[in-house]
Design an enzyme around this catalytic site. Structure first.
Site, PDB file in Angstrom:
ATOM      1  CD  GLU A  41      32.184  38.649  48.837  1.00  0.00           C
ATOM      2  OE1 GLU A  41      32.735  39.046  49.871  1.00  0.00           O
ATOM      3  OE2 GLU A  41      32.246  37.479  48.445  1.00  0.00           O
ATOM      4  CB  CYS A  77      35.375  45.764  52.050  1.00  0.00           C
ATOM      5  SG  CYS A  77      36.324  44.825  50.851  1.00  0.00           S
TER       6      CYS A  77
END
Ligand code: NAD
Length: 502
Positions: free
Chosen positions: A245, A279
């Site tokens: 990720e 993010c």
């Protein structure tokens, strides 16, 4: 060493955690070297036999008790997140709430997603029963970032545990205290379980690298794309599977029929909350030319009153990682050199660890502020000639994590055209709060998914079992006793079954 310095394994013994707003020392931790990492993995391997043998209902009970323990300690945990990460107290509590939602979802849905299933065997294997079963992969090594120090790694931890794996977690060097608190709460809530179901190891990148080499069955990494690539290369040596990720450069498309105030409100929050250290935060906006002036004015109006601070009630906190401050400053400078105009703030907004909101319009698409992850409370806005141009520019990024679309009538239609892992329509970041929706990206944003059913399947090994229930005389396909008569029959059947499509 403080978390702002880095050390190769073996060259420092301790890691000191500091408050990013004040520089105050919070705690010092022993760094785990290669031997200590292997000991932790061996402990988790031993505990895997017990934890993996429990029923889904039993694991659910233990996971929910962990959730209750975290709720009971939520004030202490929120204070710790505020101190070590810098985010305001309410944001710390919201992060915990989201993590609790995922713990509950994973615990409640693991059985439904992973229970044994029967599969149709097909015409030529009709004498077989076909079973698809899921087993835990074993020991999962989780390597986490600091920006959402529990919510983000929990997307791997809770789902890996619910699927029957044990977990060795290396929190970021910037959130060591928080990571250890999170794991200790699991042990406190479940004293009857063997030590090793969920353990932490502490240290810098080298400790993470040692975890990748320590014989775990899967690595679940959340962090920068550069580190993700190093981990994938290191894991390739043993063919250890990886879930990555990584970073993002998320775009918001504001179509001509958007609710301008709602879009501006979401962009203002999505770009600057958590100091922009998200993010899937808003980094780029593509707004239709017919509403661009109104939209920019509204974003500017909202952000004029938003200020960072170290107080528990500030809008957002300091930059957690000092080295990120230079990256944000460089991106602002680069945007202004490459066609951009700062309509709010500018280079002067970078004030030590606190960065005030910066809004830049029409910077060149190739400038770092538009092409690279900034990870600060800044946003670039570009005026476009309609949805087609907006989609084309949004999709040009090497990243493809989240995204958002503001449109009253064409939200779904525009969302489907985006080359990303997740999209919110008429909101930002909402997919990350819906536990049943998988989260992850494409391209430089990573590989694999956390959350939802795919998040449970990530940490499971499919085991296919074909059981021959009876033999069909003359139809032994997988045997040297196969006859010409059988082959003759097959040559008639195959065209009937597969050869009639027009
Ligand atoms: P980072 O890559 O610097 O560090 C992440 C973790 O990897 C830390 O625990 C670090 O100690 C460890 N590490 C560093 N080098 C290593 C190595 N060679 N081998 C093994 N482990 C190593 O990232 P960061 O600064 O902590 O986090 C910020 C980044 O994380 C941003 O790019 C952000 O977009 C990304 N992020 C992604 C998601 C997502 O779900 N996609 C969520 C949060 C953050």
């Amino acid at each position: 060493m403080t978390a702002t310095e880095t050390a190769p394994l073996g060259q420092a013994d301790t890691l000191t955690s500091v408050n990013p707003a004040t520089g105050e020392t919070l705690a010092t931790y022993q760094i785990d070297d290669e031997t200590a990492v292997r000991v932790a993995v061996a402990k988790a391997r031993a505990a895997a036999a017990t934890w993996g043998a429990l029923t889904y209902a039993e694991r659910k009970k233990h996971l929910l008790r962990w959730g209750s323990k975290l709720v009971a300690k939520s004030d202490e945990l929120s204070e710790l997140i505020h101190a070590e990460n810098g985010k305001p107290l309410d944001d710390a509590f919201l992060e915990l709430m989201l993590a609790l939602e995922h713990i509950k979802w994973a615990a409640a849905n693991a059985e439904k997603v992973l229970k044994p299933k029967k599969v149709a065997p097909g015409a030529f294997m009709a004498n077989f029963a076909a079973h698809l079963e899921y087993r835990p992969v074993g020991v999962v090594g989780v390597i986490g970032p600091w920006n959402y120090p529990i919510y983000t790694p929990n997307g791997s931890i809770a789902y890996a545990l619910a699927a029957g794996n044990t977990v060795v977690f290396k929190p970021s060097e910037f959130s060591t205290g928080i990571g250890n608190f999170f794991a200790a709460a699991f042990a406190e809530a479940n004293p009857e379980l063997p030590d090793g179901v969920f353990v932490t190891i502490n240290g810098f990148g080298a400790t993470g690298a040692a975890l990748v080499q320590a014989g775990v069955d899967k690595i679940a990494f959340t962090g920068s794309t550069a580190t993700g690539k190093k981990i994938m290369a290191a894991a390739a040596e043993r063919l250890t599977p990886v879930l990555l990720e990584c970073g993002g450069k998320d775009a918001v498309i504001v179509a001509a029929d958007a609710d301008i105030k709602a879009a501006a409100d979401a962009v203002a929050w999505g770009a600057t909350s958590n100091s922009g250290q998200t993010c899937a935060g808003v980094e780029r906006v593509y707004v239709d030319k017919s509403i661009a002036d109104q939209f920019v004015t509204e974003v500017k109006r909202i952000l004029t009153d938003i200020k960072p601070g170290s107080g528990a009630k500030a809008s957002y906190g300091p930059m957690t990682m000092p080295s990120q401050i230079d990256i944000v400053r460089r991106h602002i400078d680069d945007a202004l050199k490459n066609g951009g105009t700062a309509v709010l703030g500018g280079p002067e907004s970078v004030k030590g660890p606190f960065i005030e909101p910066v809004v830049i319009v029409d910077a060149d698409e190739s400038s770092d502020a538009v092409a690279e992850e900034t990870f600060g409370p800044t946003v670039t806005i570009r005026t476009v000639n309609g949805v087609d141009e907006a989609v084309e520019l949004a999709n040009k990024s090497k990243y493809g994590l989240g995204s958002a679309v503001y449109s009253k009538k064409q939200g779904m239609e525009i969302a489907r055209r985006l080359h990303v892992g997740c999209t919110s329509v008429n909101s930002v970041l909402s997919y990350a709060a819906i536990s049943g929706l998988p989260f992850g990206g494409v391209g430089d944003s990573g590989i694999g998914r956390i959350h939802g059913a795919p998040g449970l399947l990530e940490f499971s090994r499919p085991h296919s079992i074909a059981v021959q229930r009876f033999t069909i005389p003359g139809m032994a396909l997988l045997s040297y006793s196969r006859t010409d008569r059988t082959m003759g029959l097959l040559r008639k059947l195959v065209p009937l079954i597969h050869g009639r499509a027009k």
